[in-house]
Design a protein around this motif. Structure first.
Motif, mmCIF file in Angstrom:
data_model
loop_
_atom_site.group_PDB
_atom_site.id
_atom_site.type_symbol
_atom_site.label_atom_id
_atom_site.label_comp_id
_atom_site.label_asym_id
_atom_site.label_seq_id
_atom_site.Cartn_x
_atom_site.Cartn_y
_atom_site.Cartn_z
ATOM 1 N N GLY A 126 -8.834 10.682 -7.311
ATOM 2 C CA GLY A 126 -8.408 11.938 -7.186
ATOM 3 C C GLY A 126 -8.832 12.994 -8.300
ATOM 4 N N TYR A 127 -8.391 14.017 -8.639
ATOM 5 C CA TYR A 127 -8.704 15.218 -9.422
ATOM 6 C C TYR A 127 -7.553 15.818 -10.002
ATOM 7 C CZ TYR A 127 -7.320 18.329 -5.761
ATOM 8 O OH TYR A 127 -6.597 18.821 -4.579
ATOM 9 N N TYR A 128 -7.731 16.546 -11.157
ATOM 10 C CA TYR A 128 -6.706 17.357 -11.686
ATOM 11 C C TYR A 128 -6.965 18.593 -11.336
ATOM 12 C CZ TYR A 128 -5.124 13.491 -14.747
ATOM 13 O OH TYR A 128 -4.538 12.414 -15.275
ATOM 14 N N SER A 129 -5.912 19.498 -11.072
ATOM 15 C CA SER A 129 -5.775 20.596 -10.730
ATOM 16 C C SER A 129 -4.625 21.393 -11.581
ATOM 17 C CB SER A 129 -5.699 21.039 -9.449
ATOM 18 O OG SER A 129 -5.522 22.271 -9.181
ATOM 19 N N TRP A 130 -4.945 22.299 -12.514
ATOM 20 C CA TRP A 130 -3.915 22.750 -13.305
ATOM 21 C C TRP A 130 -2.946 21.844 -14.010
ATOM 22 C CZ3 TRP A 130 -4.326 27.891 -14.619
ATOM 23 C CH2 TRP A 130 -4.744 28.725 -13.748
ATOM 24 N N GLY A 131 -3.535 20.759 -14.482
ATOM 25 C CA GLY A 131 -3.064 19.697 -15.179
ATOM 26 C C GLY A 131 -2.183 18.602 -14.306
ATOM 27 N N VAL A 132 -2.379 18.678 -12.924
ATOM 28 C CA VAL A 132 -1.486 17.941 -11.994
ATOM 29 C C VAL A 132 -2.568 17.213 -11.231
ATOM 30 C CG1 VAL A 132 -0.116 17.949 -10.025
ATOM 31 C CG2 VAL A 132 0.250 19.610 -11.843
ATOM 32 N N PHE A 133 -2.452 15.936 -11.194
ATOM 33 C CA PHE A 133 -3.190 14.918 -10.658
ATOM 34 C C PHE A 133 -2.931 14.802 -9.091
ATOM 35 C CE2 PHE A 133 -5.886 11.360 -10.170
ATOM 36 C CZ PHE A 133 -5.368 10.443 -9.117
ATOM 37 N N HIS A 134 -3.809 15.078 -8.252
ATOM 38 C CA HIS A 134 -3.938 14.732 -7.014
ATOM 39 C C HIS A 134 -4.803 13.939 -6.336
ATOM 40 C CE1 HIS A 134 -2.027 18.998 -6.522
ATOM 41 N NE2 HIS A 134 -2.951 19.196 -7.787
ATOM 42 N N PRO A 135 -4.154 12.678 -5.666
ATOM 43 C CA PRO A 135 -4.877 11.853 -5.082
ATOM 44 C C PRO A 135 -5.730 12.283 -3.809
ATOM 45 C CG PRO A 135 -2.758 11.712 -4.162
ATOM 46 C CD PRO A 135 -2.828 12.826 -5.184
ATOM 47 N N THR A 136 -7.038 11.505 -3.558
ATOM 48 C CA THR A 136 -7.766 11.814 -2.568
ATOM 49 C C THR A 136 -8.012 10.605 -1.730
ATOM 50 O OG1 THR A 136 -9.687 11.377 -4.102
ATOM 51 C CG2 THR A 136 -9.008 13.639 -3.717
ATOM 52 N N SER A 137 -7.951 9.248 -2.252
ATOM 53 C CA SER A 137 -8.369 8.243 -1.500
ATOM 54 C C SER A 137 -7.453 6.965 -2.228
ATOM 55 C CB SER A 137 -9.682 7.697 -1.235
ATOM 56 O OG SER A 137 -10.082 7.487 -2.342
ATOM 57 N N TRP A 138 -6.959 6.129 -1.328
ATOM 58 C CA TRP A 138 -6.247 5.074 -1.704
ATOM 59 C C TRP A 138 -6.756 3.662 -1.549
ATOM 60 C CZ3 TRP A 138 -1.604 6.518 -3.950
ATOM 61 C CH2 TRP A 138 -1.224 7.865 -3.572
ATOM 62 N N GLY A 139 -6.495 2.663 -2.234
ATOM 63 C CA GLY A 139 -6.931 1.276 -2.093
ATOM 64 C C GLY A 139 -5.408 0.428 -1.539
ATOM 65 N N GLN A 140 -5.855 -0.600 -1.112
ATOM 66 C CA GLN A 140 -4.365 -1.409 -0.691
ATOM 67 C C GLN A 140 -3.585 -1.677 -1.923
ATOM 68 O OE1 GLN A 140 -6.593 -5.017 0.781
ATOM 69 N NE2 GLN A 140 -5.322 -6.067 -0.337
ATOM 70 N N GLY A 141 -2.510 -2.025 -1.771
ATOM 71 C CA GLY A 141 -1.502 -2.326 -2.859
ATOM 72 C C GLY A 141 -1.245 -3.724 -3.290
ATOM 73 N N THR A 142 -0.947 -3.795 -4.398
ATOM 74 C CA THR A 142 -0.639 -4.985 -5.087
ATOM 75 C C THR A 142 0.889 -5.156 -5.345
ATOM 76 O OG1 THR A 142 -1.309 -6.745 -6.467
ATOM 77 C CG2 THR A 142 -1.202 -4.381 -7.398
ATOM 78 N N LEU A 143 1.752 -6.150 -5.011
ATOM 79 C CA LEU A 143 2.967 -6.187 -5.155
ATOM 80 C C LEU A 143 3.248 -6.626 -6.524
ATOM 81 C CD1 LEU A 143 6.008 -6.322 -4.013
ATOM 82 C CD2 LEU A 143 5.576 -8.526 -3.160
ATOM 83 N N VAL A 144 4.407 -6.208 -7.430
ATOM 84 C CA VAL A 144 4.923 -6.376 -8.535
ATOM 85 C C VAL A 144 6.087 -6.724 -8.378
ATOM 86 C CG1 VAL A 144 5.208 -5.704 -10.942
ATOM 87 C CG2 VAL A 144 2.942 -5.262 -9.738
ATOM 88 N N THR A 145 6.743 -8.008 -8.818
ATOM 89 C CA THR A 145 8.164 -8.359 -8.539
ATOM 90 C C THR A 145 8.492 -8.605 -9.779
ATOM 91 O OG1 THR A 145 7.833 -9.196 -6.370
ATOM 92 C CG2 THR A 145 9.967 -9.841 -7.392
ATOM 93 N N VAL A 146 9.731 -7.872 -10.471
ATOM 94 C CA VAL A 146 10.202 -8.443 -11.672
ATOM 95 C C VAL A 146 11.285 -8.799 -11.655
ATOM 96 C CG1 VAL A 146 10.673 -7.365 -13.893
ATOM 97 C CG2 VAL A 146 8.849 -6.287 -12.726
ATOM 98 N N SER A 147 11.742 -10.117 -11.936
ATOM 99 C CA SER A 147 13.087 -10.724 -12.004
ATOM 100 C C SER A 147 14.120 -10.515 -13.254
ATOM 101 C CB SER A 147 13.033 -11.910 -11.537
ATOM 102 O OG SER A 147 12.095 -12.867 -12.939
ATOM 103 N N SER A 148 15.011 -10.248 -12.800
ATOM 104 C CA SER A 148 16.243 -9.913 -14.191
ATOM 105 C C SER A 148 16.887 -11.065 -14.649
ATOM 106 C CB SER A 148 17.069 -8.863 -13.576
ATOM 107 O OG SER A 148 17.794 -9.147 -12.525
#
Length: 119
Positions: free
Chosen positions: A97-119
């Motif tokens: 991504g890139y920053y514009s006026w301090g805000v991050f803007h995504p440009t491309s994505w990877g595949q995700g990874t699942l995080v599961t937190v048990s309580s």
């Protein structure tokens, strides 16, 4: 640049995980990198981002618990997650991504990874 996230899994509340995002090419010229997450039934949200110079910013809900870093030599971006909570359960995605006026803007994505937190 293609992105591959890894490191997700099942962890108990209070535990830690370290996510990695490996790029197929050099990230040294990539302006910025970020981590997003998407929980079931919710919109994707920005977790953290880091500029090419290493300046990082975080969503309020992870400040003090998560740390983003980048290793340009290894073409990898990391997300260290500590003091995990059940509400951190989500699929985590990395992005260029890139920053514009301090805000991050995504440009491309990877595949995700699942995080599961048990309580």
């Amino acid at each position: 640049v293609q992105l591959q996230a890894s490191g997700g899994g099942l962890v108990q509340a209070g535990g830690s995980l370290r996510l990695s995002c490996a790029a197929s090419g050099s990230i040294s010229s990539v302006n910025a990198m970020g981590w997003y997450r998407q929980a079931p039934g919710k919109q994707r949200e920005l977790v953290a981002a880091i500029s090419s110079g290493g300046n990082a910013n975080y969503a309020d809900f992870v400040k003090g618990r998560f740390t983003i870093s980048r290793d340009n030599a290894q073409n990898t971006v990391y997300l260290q997650m500590n003091s995990l909570k059940a509400e951190d359960t989500a699929v985590y995605y990395c992005s260029t991504g890139y920053y514009s006026w301090g805000v991050f803007h995504p440009t491309s994505w990877g595949q995700g990874t699942l995080v599961t937190v048990s309580s």
